[in-house]
Design a protein around this motif. Sequence first.
Motif, PDB file in Angstrom:
ATOM      1  N   PRO A   1       0.831  -1.216   0.000  1.00 44.96           N
ATOM      2  CA  PRO A   1       0.000   0.000   0.000  1.00 44.96           C
ATOM      3  C   PRO A   1       0.862   1.261   0.000  1.00 44.96           C
ATOM      4  CG  PRO A   1      -0.704  -1.544   1.716  1.00 44.96           C
ATOM      5  CD  PRO A   1       0.610  -2.037   1.195  1.00 44.96           C
ATOM      6  N   GLY A   2       0.374   2.285  -0.697  1.00 44.41           N
ATOM      7  CA  GLY A   2       1.101   3.548  -0.741  1.00 44.41           C
ATOM      8  C   GLY A   2       1.264   4.175   0.620  1.00 44.41           C
TER       9      GLY A   2
ATOM     10  N   PHE B   1      -4.326   7.717   6.455  1.00 48.67           N
ATOM     11  CA  PHE B   1      -3.549   8.334   7.526  1.00 48.67           C
ATOM     12  C   PHE B   1      -3.242   7.363   8.659  1.00 48.67           C
ATOM     13  CE2 PHE B   1      -3.151  11.480  11.110  1.00 48.67           C
ATOM     14  CZ  PHE B   1      -1.954  12.024  10.669  1.00 48.67           C
ATOM     15  N   VAL B   2      -4.202   6.512   9.010  1.00 50.01           N
ATOM     16  CA  VAL B   2      -3.999   5.582  10.132  1.00 50.01           C
ATOM     17  C   VAL B   2      -2.870   4.585   9.833  1.00 50.01           C
ATOM     18  CG1 VAL B   2      -5.048   3.748  11.505  1.00 50.01           C
ATOM     19  CG2 VAL B   2      -6.317   5.851  11.074  1.00 50.01           C
ATOM     20  N   PRO B   3      -2.890   3.858   8.697  1.00 53.63           N
ATOM     21  CA  PRO B   3      -1.763   2.959   8.401  1.00 53.63           C
ATOM     22  C   PRO B   3      -0.436   3.706   8.265  1.00 53.63           C
ATOM     23  CG  PRO B   3      -3.652   2.436   7.016  1.00 53.63           C
ATOM     24  CD  PRO B   3      -3.952   3.734   7.684  1.00 53.63           C
ATOM     25  N   PHE B   4      -0.480   4.920   7.741  1.00 54.77           N
ATOM     26  CA  PHE B   4       0.721   5.754   7.614  1.00 54.77           C
ATOM     27  C   PHE B   4       1.339   5.992   8.984  1.00 54.77           C
ATOM     28  CE2 PHE B   4       2.273  10.214   7.731  1.00 54.77           C
ATOM     29  CZ  PHE B   4       3.327  10.119   6.843  1.00 54.77           C
ATOM     30  N   LEU B   5       0.516   6.404   9.963  1.00 53.78           N
ATOM     31  CA  LEU B   5       1.022   6.655  11.311  1.00 53.78           C
ATOM     32  C   LEU B   5       1.452   5.371  12.006  1.00 53.78           C
ATOM     33  CD1 LEU B   5      -1.291   9.393  12.883  1.00 53.78           C
ATOM     34  CD2 LEU B   5       1.052   9.616  12.071  1.00 53.78           C
ATOM     35  N   VAL B   6       0.683   4.300  11.820  1.00 60.04           N
ATOM     36  CA  VAL B   6       1.038   3.023  12.442  1.00 60.04           C
ATOM     37  C   VAL B   6       2.403   2.553  11.940  1.00 60.04           C
ATOM     38  CG1 VAL B   6       0.435   0.572  12.552  1.00 60.04           C
ATOM     39  CG2 VAL B   6      -1.326   2.308  12.896  1.00 60.04           C
ATOM     40  N   THR B   7       2.655   2.717  10.657  1.00 63.59           N
ATOM     41  CA  THR B   7       3.948   2.321  10.093  1.00 63.59           C
ATOM     42  C   THR B   7       5.081   3.119  10.717  1.00 63.59           C
ATOM     43  OG1 THR B   7       2.873   1.785   7.982  1.00 63.59           O
ATOM     44  CG2 THR B   7       5.263   2.060   7.963  1.00 63.59           C
TER      45      THR B   7
ATOM     46  N   ILE C   1       9.743   3.104  14.346  1.00 66.25           N
ATOM     47  CA  ILE C   1      10.542   3.780  15.373  1.00 66.25           C
ATOM     48  C   ILE C   1      10.599   2.953  16.656  1.00 66.25           C
ATOM     49  CG2 ILE C   1      10.654   5.829  16.852  1.00 66.25           C
ATOM     50  CD1 ILE C   1       9.508   7.441  14.539  1.00 66.25           C
ATOM     51  N   ALA C   2       9.485   2.321  17.005  1.00 59.67           N
ATOM     52  CA  ALA C   2       9.412   1.596  18.278  1.00 59.67           C
ATOM     53  C   ALA C   2       9.951   0.174  18.191  1.00 59.67           C
ATOM     54  CB  ALA C   2       7.965   1.569  18.775  1.00 59.67           C
ATOM     55  N   PHE C   3       9.691  -0.516  17.060  1.00 61.32           N
ATOM     56  CA  PHE C   3       9.990  -1.946  17.007  1.00 61.32           C
ATOM     57  C   PHE C   3      10.963  -2.350  15.901  1.00 61.32           C
ATOM     58  CE2 PHE C   3       5.529  -1.490  18.465  1.00 61.32           C
ATOM     59  CZ  PHE C   3       5.728  -1.874  19.781  1.00 61.32           C
ATOM     60  N   GLY C   4      11.330  -1.436  15.014  1.00 62.56           N
ATOM     61  CA  GLY C   4      12.244  -1.790  13.937  1.00 62.56           C
ATOM     62  C   GLY C   4      11.550  -1.786  12.582  1.00 62.56           C
ATOM     63  N   MET C   5      12.371  -1.860  11.535  1.00 54.40           N
ATOM     64  CA  MET C   5      11.874  -1.683  10.179  1.00 54.40           C
ATOM     65  C   MET C   5      10.881  -2.765   9.770  1.00 54.40           C
ATOM     66  SD  MET C   5      12.070   0.356   7.570  1.00 54.40           S
ATOM     67  CE  MET C   5      13.557   1.291   7.959  1.00 54.40           C
ATOM     68  N   LEU C   6      11.269  -4.019   9.920  1.00 60.35           N
ATOM     69  CA  LEU C   6      10.430  -5.109   9.439  1.00 60.35           C
ATOM     70  C   LEU C   6       9.113  -5.171  10.213  1.00 60.35           C
ATOM     71  CD1 LEU C   6      10.872  -7.084   7.161  1.00 60.35           C
ATOM     72  CD2 LEU C   6      11.628  -8.784   8.817  1.00 60.35           C
ATOM     73  N   ALA C   7       9.182  -5.043  11.538  1.00 65.14           N
ATOM     74  CA  ALA C   7       7.968  -5.089  12.358  1.00 65.14           C
ATOM     75  C   ALA C   7       7.062  -3.903  12.057  1.00 65.14           C
ATOM     76  CB  ALA C   7       8.337  -5.113  13.842  1.00 65.14           C
ATOM     77  N   GLY C   8       7.648  -2.731  11.859  1.00 68.59           N
ATOM     78  CA  GLY C   8       6.855  -1.545  11.564  1.00 68.59           C
ATOM     79  C   GLY C   8       6.117  -1.651  10.242  1.00 68.59           C
TER      80      GLY C   8
ATOM     81  N   ALA D   1      -0.701  -4.557   8.156  1.00 64.17           N
ATOM     82  CA  ALA D   1      -1.865  -5.130   8.836  1.00 64.17           C
ATOM     83  C   ALA D   1      -2.934  -4.062   9.082  1.00 64.17           C
ATOM     84  CB  ALA D   1      -1.427  -5.754  10.157  1.00 64.17           C
ATOM     85  N   ALA D   2      -2.507  -2.855   9.477  1.00 65.90           N
ATOM     86  CA  ALA D   2      -3.470  -1.773   9.703  1.00 65.90           C
ATOM     87  C   ALA D   2      -4.211  -1.418   8.423  1.00 65.90           C
ATOM     88  CB  ALA D   2      -2.750  -0.541  10.259  1.00 65.90           C
ATOM     89  N   GLN D   3      -3.488  -1.386   7.299  1.00 72.96           N
ATOM     90  CA  GLN D   3      -4.126  -1.078   6.023  1.00 72.96           C
ATOM     91  C   GLN D   3      -5.133  -2.161   5.631  1.00 72.96           C
ATOM     92  OE1 GLN D   3      -3.476   1.821   3.554  1.00 72.96           O
ATOM     93  NE2 GLN D   3      -5.527   0.955   3.565  1.00 72.96           N
ATOM     94  N   ILE D   4      -4.750  -3.427   5.834  1.00 70.48           N
ATOM     95  CA  ILE D   4      -5.661  -4.535   5.505  1.00 70.48           C
ATOM     96  C   ILE D   4      -6.917  -4.472   6.368  1.00 70.48           C
ATOM     97  CG2 ILE D   4      -5.945  -7.031   5.603  1.00 70.48           C
ATOM     98  CD1 ILE D   4      -3.030  -7.299   4.778  1.00 70.48           C
TER      99      ILE D   4
END
Length: 491
Positions: free
Chosen positions: A110-111, A374-380, A385-392, A398-401
């Motif tokens: 997703p974009g 906006f929500v998936p954008f912020l979640v990413t 920042i909190a958990f690392g690149m792959l987890a983020g 998942a938020a986008q789905i």
Amino acid sequence: MKLATLRQDIPAGLVVFLVALPLCLGIAQASGLPPFVGLLTGVIGGLLVTALSPSRFAVSGPAAGLVTIVVASVESLGSFSAFLLALALAGCLQIVLGMVRAGRFISLVPGSVIKGMLAAIGILLIMQQLPVALGAAESSSLRELFSGQTPLALPAMLVAGGGLIILWLWTTPALKRIKALNWIPGPLIAVAAGGAMTLLIPHVQPQWATQLPRITLPEFGSLRELVAGLDRPDWQAWQNPAVYTVAITLALVASLETLLSQEALKKLRPQHPAPSPNKEMVAQGIGNLTAGLVGAMPITAVIVRSSVNVSVGAQTRLSIFIHGALLLVCGLWFSALLTIIPLASLAAVLLWTGYKLATPRLFVEQMHMGPQQFVPFLVTIVGIIAFGMLAGIALGFAAQILYSVYKSHRNALQLTRYDDHYVLRFQQNLTFMHNPRLQHLLDEIPENSVVIVEHDNAEYLDPDVKAVLADFGESAPKRGIRLNQWPVAVQ
């Protein structure tokens, strides 16, 4: 290659080299590695990857977007040599992904997640380089910096501030109208100004000379000396499971950044036929495998250098070869000249890069696109920042789905009222997951009503959905509800 293109390719290669030089040095320095490693990575990207890439204009080399991954990976693995093994494995994985034609799946990302990843990288770059720009090069975190535990250095602040002003001025319309300046990249001027300050400060304020750390480069008299001084992978690290996690992360993020750069480059300079994303992944994989074996950094196709290459009129990949060759010559025979560059100047270049990746305008644009973006954008961003690149990235995906599924379910069923007539529309095939929404809409229909169902757009109804409809149909006569075009038979 035509001789007619040399007139455009040679100056284009020179300009790309001038842009790439400070970025290669700065990205390596920001990664906690010797600056020469950044030059070596640029050479591999400029010569080897270019020879294998299907794109005539994509410039490959070290990417600012991978700085945070490199820093965290080297720390978690315990050594740069172990990281090199993970990088070589990542290159092998990229080759496999290209061979199984996985490049086509880039369209599934997703974009909002992509933009969130780039913004998070920008924020992490700013967080990492701000202490360096303030003269606290030894500080490991912003918390130590702002708690007052680490002293600041005024010379570094002046150099970094001056560099940021230069980089900003280079984007203003007034300077853009000066055609001669369009050939000179802003990062090069910022770095050159920092070098001039390094030479000037000992004569003006001698006590400041020790407060302005500079880059360090080894001096090599020949290619043989260069090869002998390179790091090698730690083959014993194969027993460490974290090596494989880092390899997968590098392969996925590097491939993603490369393919995104390729997509962006198509809009700047279309190629016919379009470069194959699968062949590009193979080329990048061979580059990263080589980088891991010889002691370099991760390689990706970089849109900043690629866009510069196109904008200055490159016609063939010769311009990229020229930029790679110049990086090699610079590292071999001009290392003494490069050591006058202060770290604060490179920090300014990377701070500016981070700002462009996480510009406030991007947040405003995503907000205006609504919660679904906006929500998936912020979640990413928060996840990276909190958990690392792959987890983020996984959290953002998942938020986008979840949000898309929610919106799809909300729009799958519509109930419209016309006096005492209610029209229930099925906009798509229905599964058991639509039952809560369906039951909610049916409960809204009052007694003594007429219900019309439009289900032409639904070719399939799940048995659980039919059961809900059948239950409503059986109870409808008792409530004075008349059913028209009911999609299931009522016993």
